[in-house]
Structure formats: structure tokens, C-alpha cells
Scaffold this motif. Structure first.
Motif, PDB file in Angstrom:
ATOM      1  N   LYS A   7      85.263 -39.119  51.362  1.00 29.53           N
ATOM      2  CA  LYS A   7      85.201 -37.978  50.462  1.00 29.53           C
ATOM      3  C   LYS A   7      86.193 -36.909  50.897  1.00 29.53           C
ATOM      4  N   THR A   8      86.235 -36.639  52.186  1.00 34.77           N
ATOM      5  CA  THR A   8      87.259 -35.774  52.762  1.00 34.77           C
ATOM      6  C   THR A   8      88.080 -36.624  53.724  1.00 34.77           C
ATOM      7  N   HIS A 201      91.344 -18.504  57.773  1.00 34.00           N
ATOM      8  CA  HIS A 201      90.908 -18.181  56.416  1.00 34.00           C
ATOM      9  C   HIS A 201      91.956 -17.344  55.674  1.00 34.00           C
ATOM     10  N   ALA A 202      92.573 -16.396  56.368  1.00 32.08           N
ATOM     11  CA  ALA A 202      93.610 -15.584  55.740  1.00 32.08           C
ATOM     12  C   ALA A 202      94.798 -16.444  55.331  1.00 32.08           C
ATOM     13  N   PHE A 300      82.042 -26.126  58.173  1.00 37.88           N
ATOM     14  CA  PHE A 300      83.478 -25.831  58.190  1.00 37.88           C
ATOM     15  C   PHE A 300      84.116 -26.167  56.838  1.00 37.88           C
ATOM     16  N   LEU A 301      83.765 -27.321  56.279  1.00 31.21           N
ATOM     17  CA  LEU A 301      84.309 -27.708  54.972  1.00 31.21           C
ATOM     18  C   LEU A 301      83.815 -26.771  53.872  1.00 31.21           C
ATOM     19  N   ASN A 302      82.563 -26.364  53.952  1.00 41.50           N
ATOM     20  CA  ASN A 302      82.036 -25.429  52.961  1.00 41.50           C
ATOM     21  C   ASN A 302      82.785 -24.097  53.015  1.00 41.50           C
ATOM     22  N   ASP A 307      91.412 -29.753  52.049  1.00 40.13           N
ATOM     23  CA  ASP A 307      91.475 -31.065  51.404  1.00 40.13           C
ATOM     24  C   ASP A 307      91.387 -32.210  52.410  1.00 40.13           C
ATOM     25  N   GLU A 308      91.718 -31.924  53.660  1.00 37.51           N
ATOM     26  CA  GLU A 308      91.773 -32.986  54.670  1.00 37.51           C
ATOM     27  C   GLU A 308      91.477 -32.379  56.030  1.00 37.51           C
TER      28      GLU A 308
END
Length: 336
Positions: A7-8, A201-202, A300-302, A307-308
Motif C-alpha cells: 500500500k505504501t 513537515h515544512a 508517521f504516515l498519517n 508516498d513512499e
């Protein structure tokens, strides 16, 4: 869902770590065995990074080593995570990766970074009279793209091999600077959150907001590198992680060493400041049993919506390292 059924998609970053009591030749053999194993497990990419003047890292001649890895595997994508472009003439990089792509078609990635991948003294030895080359990184990427383009067949300087080949270029970053460049050039973006998580995140936000579609990529594509040390129990994984912590402590103290075996505890090995500094820089690390790692990676993905995921595992024992990647692959089926 990717062609590998994940999925990822999961990928691997390897630095050909040199262990206490071993040589770089041993590190190369271990890296090839790892690449062959993760290929069987369905990992998407196997990248190696350019570092210099580090006794624990043997991937300094990255393009040469990638040829060894690609030659010993058959399906996994092999690439640089990355080539520190200011250390090299773009023409040389185009020729090296053109050679790799000619030998191993449709399997080679070219990740590019602007940092020297070493200390300033070594950077001067690498760059000689080109110490300002880091500020010329955007122009160097464009020059490299030109050499790899089919249109350059009429140019006065040509990359043979390399010209006209499909070699995906990635922009790598550990701050926000390269996010702007990757967005403006319409290229995929990989962030080094495994050692520089502060601006993750930035950087992702900047990249996504400013992305301009290109002939290479129509929509933003992001990958984040994280540390993963998985074992059968939390206690076992935390013990394995002490090799990683000791290695990182040597970097903090400026006393570089080869990676040593794990110890029972870091208590008394590092002080409170050093422990806090390490934990801050290694915030994107997922250490524990399958359940613990799965919970952390899912969060972390949330949070990042990358995408990877690219995982790196600084584990002393080769069997333990292989087992960590096996556990990560199994738990990835439950990540969304």
C-alpha cells in the motif's frame, strides 16, 4: 497499490556500514546480501549514499558500488541517496549513471544532494577550488539534465553513455531549500528525516504547495527516510539500537568509529545532553517489535502522507539486520 503489492512502497537506504573487526570489503558483501534479500521481499529501491572520511561508511565511491549491487540483483531499483552533486562535474555524473543505466536498463535512480557529505576539511579536498559549488546546485542539476536529454545530441559536449536515457532524477533534502527546487523543477522529492527531522513537515508542505508539473512528473511525489530497527520484542530491538546510538554518539563527540556490537544499556555511556541531542535528531526512528514499529510508522504516515518510505537500519549483526527488514516487510501489509 504499488506493483509490489504494498500500500505504501518500501525502499532501503544503505551506507555499507563497516563493523568493528571488519573491512570495507566485508561491508560490500553484506550490502549485496542485504540487497538480494530485500529484492526477494519486494522492496522497491535500494539506495546508497555518498559520504567521505567516515571510518564507519564505505559507500564513498557510490556509483562504483551501485554497479556491484545492480550486478548482483535483477529487479530492484538501485540508486543514489544520494550523489552529492557539488562534489562532481555534472558531465562525469551523467556518464557514470549513463553507464549504469546502459548496463541495467530501467533500474537506476539518480538522487542528488547539495551537501558535501563530509566535514569541511574533506569538502575542501574534494572540491579544491570549487568551495562555492553548493550555491550552484540548481544550475548543476540543470546542466546534468541537459547532458541526459535526447536534445543534447547536437550539443558541443555530450554524455556518452547517458544521453537520451531514462534515468529518474530525485532531489534530496534535509531542510526546506531543496523543497523549493524540487517543486520548481517538477521532480520527486526525498527527505532525510532519518537524521534531520526538524524541517520535515515544512519541507513537504513547501514542495506540495509549489509543485509545478513537468515532463518528468505530473504530480508531487514524496519519500521520507526513517530509521527502523525491528526485532521479535521491544527489549531485543532496543538492545540492537545501542550500536546505532554508539555510532551516533561518536559523531556528536567528533570521535568517529566503526559500528560496534550492541550493549545492554546506554546509561553511563552518554550524558544527559548527548542523549537528548541524539533523540532530537533521531526523532524519526521506529524501534521495537512488529507491533511497536507498525504503530509508530502508521502514525508517521498519517502525519506526513508521504508516498513512499525508505528505511535504514544501523544494526551490527547481519542476521539481525536481515530479520529487521523481514519484519518491516511483513508489517507493511497493515499500513495504510
Amino acid at each position: 497499490m504499488s506493483k509490489h503489492g504494498l500500500k505504501t512502497p518500501l525502499s532501503v537506504l544503505d551506507l555499507a556500514p563497516v563493523l568493528e573487526g571488519q573491512t570495507p570489503a566485508d561491508a560490500f558483501r553484506n550490502s549485496l546480501l542485504l540487497a538480494q534479500q530485500v529484492e526477494k521481499l519486494g522492496y522497491k529501491r535500494f539506495w546508497m549514499a555518498e559520504h567521505h572520511n567516515m571510518v564507519s561508511v564505505a559507500s564513498s565511491a557510490t556509483a562504483v558500488l551501485l554497479g556491484y549491487i545492480a550486478g548482483g540483483t535483477s529487479t530492484i531499483r538501485v540508486g543514489s541517496g544520494g550523489i552529492m552533486l557539488p562534489n562532481h562535474a555534472p558531465l562525469v555524473v551523467a556518464e557514470q549513471f549513463g553507464t549504469l543505466a546502459s548496463l541495467y536498463p530501467n533500474r537506476i535512480d539518480l538522487g542528488l544532494g547539495r551537501a558535501p557529505g563530509t566535514d569541511q576539511v574533506t569538502a575542501r579536498a574534494l572540491r579544491r577550488d570549487r568551495l562555492a559549488a553548493g550555491s550552484e546546485f540548481p544550475e548543476q542539476v540543470q546542466e546534468l539534465q541537459q547532458y541526459l536529454s535526447f536534445d543534447n545530441h547536437t550539443g558541443p559536449v555530450r554524455a556518452i553513455p547517458g544521453e537520451g536515457l531514462d534515468i529518474p532524477i530525485w532531489i534530496l533534502g534535509s531542510s526546506t531549500d531543496s523543497a523549493y527546487l524540487a517543486a520548481a523543477m517538477g521532480l520527486p522529492y526525498a527527505f532525510a528525516s532519518h537524521f534531520a527531522p526538524a524541517q520535515l513537515h515544512a519541507a513537504l508542505s513547501i514542495y506540495r504547495k509549489n509543485f509545478k508539473p513537468s515532463e518528468f512528473l505530473q504530480a508531487p511525489y514524496t519519500m521520507a527516510c526513517v530509521n527502523v530497527i525491528a526485532a521479535d520484542t521491544d527489549a531485543a530491538a532496543n538492545r540492537l539500537a545501542t550500536s546505532f546510538y554508539q555510532l551516533f554518539l561518536g559523531i556528536i563527540r567528533g570521535r568517529l568509529r566503526r559500528m560496534g556490537p550492541p550493549i545492554d544499556s546506554m546509561e553511563g555511556v552518554w550524558n544527559e545532553y548527548e542523549a537528548a541531542h541524539a533523540q532530537q535528531m533521531l526523532a524519526c526512528s521506529f524501534i521495537g517489535s512488529s507491533d511497536t514499529v507498525q504503530h509508530g510508522l502508521q502514525q508517521f504516515l498519517n502525519d506526513t502522507k508521504v508516498d513512499e518510505v525508505m528505511a535504514t537500519a544501523h544494526i551490527y549483526d547481519q542476521a539481525d539486520r536481515l530479520h529487521s527488514y523481514e519484519l518491516l516487510r511483513k508489517l507493511s501489509d497493515n499500513l495504510v
